[in-house]
Scaffold this active site. Structure first.
Site, PDB file in Angstrom:
ATOM      1  CE  LYS A  34      -4.033  -2.239   1.820  1.00 20.70           C
ATOM      2  NZ  LYS A  34      -4.215  -2.959   0.600  1.00 20.70           N
ATOM      3  CB  CYS A  35       4.237   1.672  -0.590  1.00 18.23           C
ATOM      4  SG  CYS A  35       5.663   2.751  -0.764  1.00 18.23           S
ATOM      5  N   GLY A  36       3.213   4.200  -2.352  1.00 18.96           N
ATOM      6  CA  GLY A  36       3.326   4.837  -3.658  1.00 18.96           C
ATOM      7  C   GLY A  36       4.351   4.151  -4.555  1.00 18.96           C
ATOM      8  CB  THR A  38       2.890  -0.763  -4.280  1.00 18.83           C
ATOM      9  OG1 THR A  38       2.910  -0.490  -2.870  1.00 18.83           O
ATOM     10  CG2 THR A  38       2.402  -2.175  -4.510  1.00 18.83           C
TER      11      THR A  38
END
Length: 154
Positions: A34-36, A38
């Protein structure tokens, strides 16, 4: 000390001896769903597919230490990676990469690259065929930026 001397739990809970990867070039990355950053899963998978026949293995270590961007269970993480990014490279259990509870492997990787704590998800470490840490790529450096380094080792 070589990375082959470490063990780590797989995403399914079995202890994996990293000596199983002896003689391979490795990319070890701490990851998050759930990371930019990803979408880097896609680039890591592409490298794995492109160079696997030459001896490259990518090892993904989900980590929830950065803004809780890996909140899911092991099976949720595994499903997310397979469904959204077609990940077929080995994934390991969710692990800390900084601090007192950091996985010993990551303590070693950090020590071998100057001792700076890992700043965020998708820090990538390149390991040569002898198990030595060759280079650290910071989170915003894309998997594609590692191509020349990897090709030199393969």
């Amino acid at each position: 000390m070589s990375v082959y001397e470490f063990t780590a739990p797989s995403i399914r809970g079995e202890q994996v001896e990293l000596s199983a990867y002896e003689g391979k070039v490795l990319v070890i990355a701490n990851t998050a769903s759930k990371c930019g950053l990803t979408p880097q899963y896609e680039g890591l998978q592409a490298l794995y597919e492109q160079y696997a026949d030459q001896g490259l293995v990518v090892l993904g270590f989900p980590c929830n230490q950065f803004a809780e961007q890996e909140p899911g269970s092991a099976s949720e993480v595994e499903q997310f990676c397979k469904i959204n990014y077609g990940v077929t490279f080995p994934l390991f259990a969710k692990s800390d990469v900084n601090g007192e509870n950091a996985l010993p492997l990551f303590k070693h990787l950090v020590a071998e690259t100057g001792g700076q704590d890992i700043a965020w998800n998708f820090t990538k470490f390149v390991i040569d065929r002898e198990g030595n840490v060759v280079k650290r790529f910071e989170p915003k450096e894309t998997p594609e930026s590692m191509t020349a380094e990897l090709e030199a080792l393969l």
